[in-house]
Design a protein around this motif. Structure first.
Motif, PDB file in Angstrom:
ATOM      1  N   TRP A  46       0.875  -1.165   0.000  1.00 32.85           N
ATOM      2  CA  TRP A  46       0.000   0.000   0.000  1.00 32.85           C
ATOM      3  C   TRP A  46       0.917   1.221   0.000  1.00 32.85           C
ATOM      4  CZ3 TRP A  46      -1.579  -4.577   1.696  1.00 32.85           C
ATOM      5  CH2 TRP A  46      -2.921  -4.930   1.561  1.00 32.85           C
ATOM      6  N   LEU A  47       0.678   2.144  -0.888  1.00 33.21           N
ATOM      7  CA  LEU A  47       1.537   3.321  -1.010  1.00 33.21           C
ATOM      8  C   LEU A  47       1.144   4.418  -0.029  1.00 33.21           C
ATOM      9  CD1 LEU A  47       1.757   3.641  -4.904  1.00 33.21           C
ATOM     10  CD2 LEU A  47       3.479   2.700  -3.340  1.00 33.21           C
ATOM     11  N   ASN A  48       2.129   5.197   0.398  1.00 32.14           N
ATOM     12  CA  ASN A  48       1.852   6.392   1.196  1.00 32.14           C
ATOM     13  C   ASN A  48       0.973   7.353   0.411  1.00 32.14           C
ATOM     14  OD1 ASN A  48       3.258   5.976   3.659  1.00 32.14           O
ATOM     15  ND2 ASN A  48       5.190   6.339   2.594  1.00 32.14           N
ATOM     16  N   ASN A  49       1.246   7.476  -0.876  1.00 29.03           N
ATOM     17  CA  ASN A  49       0.477   8.335  -1.774  1.00 29.03           C
ATOM     18  C   ASN A  49      -0.232   7.444  -2.785  1.00 29.03           C
ATOM     19  OD1 ASN A  49       1.632  10.764  -0.617  1.00 29.03           O
ATOM     20  ND2 ASN A  49       3.509  10.202  -1.701  1.00 29.03           N
ATOM     21  N   PRO A  50      -1.378   6.890  -2.415  1.00 34.04           N
ATOM     22  CA  PRO A  50      -2.033   5.878  -3.255  1.00 34.04           C
ATOM     23  C   PRO A  50      -2.401   6.352  -4.660  1.00 34.04           C
ATOM     24  CG  PRO A  50      -3.359   6.373  -1.291  1.00 34.04           C
ATOM     25  CD  PRO A  50      -2.117   7.170  -1.199  1.00 34.04           C
ATOM     26  N   ASP A  51      -2.567   7.653  -4.851  1.00 30.04           N
ATOM     27  CA  ASP A  51      -2.944   8.170  -6.169  1.00 30.04           C
ATOM     28  C   ASP A  51      -1.737   8.544  -7.031  1.00 30.04           C
ATOM     29  OD1 ASP A  51      -5.648   7.889  -5.522  1.00 30.04           O
ATOM     30  OD2 ASP A  51      -5.676   9.870  -4.561  1.00 30.04           O
ATOM     31  N   GLU A  54       3.558   8.066 -10.139  1.00 29.93           N
ATOM     32  CA  GLU A  54       5.025   8.168 -10.080  1.00 29.93           C
ATOM     33  C   GLU A  54       5.588   7.265  -8.981  1.00 29.93           C
ATOM     34  OE1 GLU A  54       8.346  11.542  -9.006  1.00 29.93           O
ATOM     35  OE2 GLU A  54       6.511  12.195 -10.014  1.00 29.93           O
ATOM     36  N   ASP A  55       4.952   7.278  -7.799  1.00 27.45           N
ATOM     37  CA  ASP A  55       5.405   6.413  -6.699  1.00 27.45           C
ATOM     38  C   ASP A  55       5.210   4.939  -7.050  1.00 27.45           C
ATOM     39  OD1 ASP A  55       6.061   8.684  -5.327  1.00 27.45           O
ATOM     40  OD2 ASP A  55       4.625   8.383  -3.689  1.00 27.45           O
ATOM     41  N   LYS A  56       4.091   4.633  -7.698  1.00 28.04           N
ATOM     42  CA  LYS A  56       3.848   3.250  -8.112  1.00 28.04           C
ATOM     43  C   LYS A  56       4.916   2.799  -9.110  1.00 28.04           C
ATOM     44  CE  LYS A  56      -0.366   1.827  -9.160  1.00 28.04           C
ATOM     45  NZ  LYS A  56      -1.601   1.536  -9.932  1.00 28.04           N
ATOM     46  N   ALA A  57       5.225   3.651 -10.070  1.00 31.00           N
ATOM     47  CA  ALA A  57       6.250   3.317 -11.071  1.00 31.00           C
ATOM     48  C   ALA A  57       7.612   3.139 -10.407  1.00 31.00           C
ATOM     49  CB  ALA A  57       6.307   4.401 -12.143  1.00 31.00           C
ATOM     50  N   LYS A  58       7.913   3.960  -9.407  1.00 24.09           N
ATOM     51  CA  LYS A  58       9.189   3.864  -8.698  1.00 24.09           C
ATOM     52  C   LYS A  58       9.271   2.529  -7.946  1.00 24.09           C
ATOM     53  CE  LYS A  58      12.462   7.001  -7.600  1.00 24.09           C
ATOM     54  NZ  LYS A  58      13.599   6.652  -8.399  1.00 24.09           N
ATOM     55  N   ILE A  88     -12.828  -9.811  -2.549  1.00 22.44           N
ATOM     56  CA  ILE A  88     -11.598  -9.362  -3.209  1.00 22.44           C
ATOM     57  C   ILE A  88     -11.064  -8.096  -2.559  1.00 22.44           C
ATOM     58  CG2 ILE A  88     -10.600  -8.540  -5.375  1.00 22.44           C
ATOM     59  CD1 ILE A  88     -12.614 -10.334  -6.823  1.00 22.44           C
ATOM     60  N   GLU A  89      -9.790  -8.138  -2.173  1.00 20.97           N
ATOM     61  CA  GLU A  89      -9.100  -6.976  -1.621  1.00 20.97           C
ATOM     62  C   GLU A  89      -8.448  -6.221  -2.775  1.00 20.97           C
ATOM     63  OE1 GLU A  89      -7.563  -4.047  -0.016  1.00 20.97           O
ATOM     64  OE2 GLU A  89      -8.450  -5.373   1.482  1.00 20.97           O
ATOM     65  N   ARG A  90      -8.853  -4.988  -2.974  1.00 25.96           N
ATOM     66  CA  ARG A  90      -8.297  -4.197  -4.072  1.00 25.96           C
ATOM     67  C   ARG A  90      -7.635  -2.921  -3.575  1.00 25.96           C
ATOM     68  NH1 ARG A  90     -12.151  -2.963  -8.595  1.00 25.96           N
ATOM     69  NH2 ARG A  90     -10.185  -2.186  -9.357  1.00 25.96           N
ATOM     70  N   GLY A  91      -7.400  -2.804  -2.271  1.00 24.46           N
ATOM     71  CA  GLY A  91      -6.844  -1.573  -1.717  1.00 24.46           C
ATOM     72  C   GLY A  91      -5.349  -1.416  -1.906  1.00 24.46           C
ATOM     73  N   TYR A  92      -4.660  -2.487  -2.214  1.00 23.97           N
ATOM     74  CA  TYR A  92      -3.207  -2.414  -2.386  1.00 23.97           C
ATOM     75  C   TYR A  92      -2.877  -1.775  -3.740  1.00 23.97           C
ATOM     76  CZ  TYR A  92      -3.702  -6.488  -5.422  1.00 23.97           C
ATOM     77  OH  TYR A  92      -4.067  -7.333  -6.429  1.00 23.97           O
ATOM     78  N   ALA A  93      -1.636  -1.331  -3.886  1.00 29.45           N
ATOM     79  CA  ALA A  93      -1.204  -0.699  -5.137  1.00 29.45           C
ATOM     80  C   ALA A  93      -0.467  -1.675  -6.040  1.00 29.45           C
ATOM     81  CB  ALA A  93      -0.309   0.504  -4.841  1.00 29.45           C
ATOM     82  N   VAL A  94       0.408  -2.497  -5.438  1.00 27.63           N
ATOM     83  CA  VAL A  94       1.269  -3.396  -6.208  1.00 27.63           C
ATOM     84  C   VAL A  94       1.429  -4.701  -5.437  1.00 27.63           C
ATOM     85  CG1 VAL A  94       3.593  -3.718  -7.190  1.00 27.63           C
ATOM     86  CG2 VAL A  94       2.556  -1.440  -7.205  1.00 27.63           C
ATOM     87  N   SER A  95       1.463  -5.805  -6.161  1.00 24.29           N
ATOM     88  CA  SER A  95       1.767  -7.092  -5.526  1.00 24.29           C
ATOM     89  C   SER A  95       3.049  -7.657  -6.138  1.00 24.29           C
ATOM     90  CB  SER A  95       0.619  -8.090  -5.679  1.00 24.29           C
ATOM     91  OG  SER A  95       0.516  -8.545  -7.005  1.00 24.29           O
ATOM     92  N   TRP A  96       3.742  -8.443  -5.333  1.00 24.56           N
ATOM     93  CA  TRP A  96       5.031  -9.045  -5.714  1.00 24.56           C
ATOM     94  C   TRP A  96       4.929 -10.525  -5.366  1.00 24.56           C
ATOM     95  CZ3 TRP A  96       9.186  -8.994  -8.413  1.00 24.56           C
ATOM     96  CH2 TRP A  96      10.431  -9.416  -7.964  1.00 24.56           C
ATOM     97  N   LEU A  97       4.837 -11.373  -6.388  1.00 24.86           N
ATOM     98  CA  LEU A  97       4.644 -12.811  -6.211  1.00 24.86           C
ATOM     99  C   LEU A  97       5.923 -13.540  -6.593  1.00 24.86           C
ATOM    100  CD1 LEU A  97       2.823 -15.310  -5.722  1.00 24.86           C
ATOM    101  CD2 LEU A  97       2.121 -15.124  -8.117  1.00 24.86           C
ATOM    102  N   LEU A  98       6.445 -14.324  -5.653  1.00 25.23           N
ATOM    103  CA  LEU A  98       7.698 -15.053  -5.878  1.00 25.23           C
ATOM    104  C   LEU A  98       7.516 -16.534  -5.599  1.00 25.23           C
ATOM    105  CD1 LEU A  98      10.176 -12.689  -4.013  1.00 25.23           C
ATOM    106  CD2 LEU A  98       9.757 -12.821  -6.466  1.00 25.23           C
ATOM    107  N   PHE A  99       8.203 -17.346  -6.386  1.00 30.91           N
ATOM    108  CA  PHE A  99       8.267 -18.786  -6.160  1.00 30.91           C
ATOM    109  C   PHE A  99       9.717 -19.178  -5.956  1.00 30.91           C
ATOM    110  CE2 PHE A  99       4.243 -18.288  -8.195  1.00 30.91           C
ATOM    111  CZ  PHE A  99       3.436 -19.274  -7.656  1.00 30.91           C
ATOM    112  N   PHE A 100       9.943 -19.968  -4.913  1.00 30.45           N
ATOM    113  CA  PHE A 100      11.259 -20.512  -4.609  1.00 30.45           C
ATOM    114  C   PHE A 100      11.132 -22.033  -4.562  1.00 30.45           C
ATOM    115  CE2 PHE A 100      11.025 -16.350  -2.627  1.00 30.45           C
ATOM    116  CZ  PHE A 100      12.219 -15.762  -2.992  1.00 30.45           C
ATOM    117  N   ASP A 101      12.249 -22.719  -4.702  1.00 32.10           N
ATOM    118  CA  ASP A 101      12.224 -24.179  -4.597  1.00 32.10           C
ATOM    119  C   ASP A 101      12.012 -24.646  -3.163  1.00 32.10           C
ATOM    120  OD1 ASP A 101      12.479 -24.739  -7.301  1.00 32.10           O
ATOM    121  OD2 ASP A 101      14.666 -24.716  -7.221  1.00 32.10           O
TER     122      ASP A 101
END
Length: 137
Positions: A46-51, A54-58, A88-101
């Motif tokens: 969740w971003l400090n500045n959700p709108d 530029e922050d999302k891109a960074k 469905i939770e849609r309040g977040y800005a970006v998700s990061w999904l990782l798979f490890f062995d």
């Protein structure tokens, strides 16, 4: 041309079906094989500045730097989909999904200098982070 009788047709069909199934057995067996120790690490930001686009891109720029960590088997960056249901939770800005062995590789990732640098350089962008870690059963 040789005349095909009902009996020879059925016999040939049965043989070909059986032979085809024998060829598919290795594939069917692999469908039930469990992947070895999959570890899934899913992070929501969740971003400090959700709108702020530029922050999302960074943040996305920073997440892309993490892909250089060799222990990561698969990495995906996402944003909320347009789906709309009560669960469905849609309040977040970006998700990061990782798979490890395995868990050990995920722990290497957590302590990796690139990951530590990411947190140092980009943590000012987010107000909240939720992590869901899971292992394959």
């Amino acid at each position: 041309m040789k005349k095909l009788t009902r009996r020879s047709f059925l016999g040939n069909s049965t043989f070909l079906s059986f032979a085809g199934m024998l060829g598919a057995l290795p594939l069917m067996g692999s469908m039930h094989k469990k992947p070895k120790g999959d570890f899934v690490h899913h992070v929501y930001f969740w971003l400090n500045n959700p709108d702020s686009e530029e922050d999302k891109a960074k943040l996305i720029e920073g997440l892309n730097t993490l892909k250089a960590i060799k222990e990561i088997r698969l990495a995906r960056i996402g944003v909320p989909a347009s789906t709309n249901r009560d669960v469905i939770e849609r309040g977040y800005a970006v998700s990061w999904l990782l798979f490890f062995d395995n868990l050990e590789q995920q722990e290497v990732y957590q302590k990796h200098p690139i990951h530590l640098k990411f947190v140092e350089n980009y943590s000012h962008l987010w107000s909240k982070v939720i992590v869901y870690d899971s292992v394959d059963m």
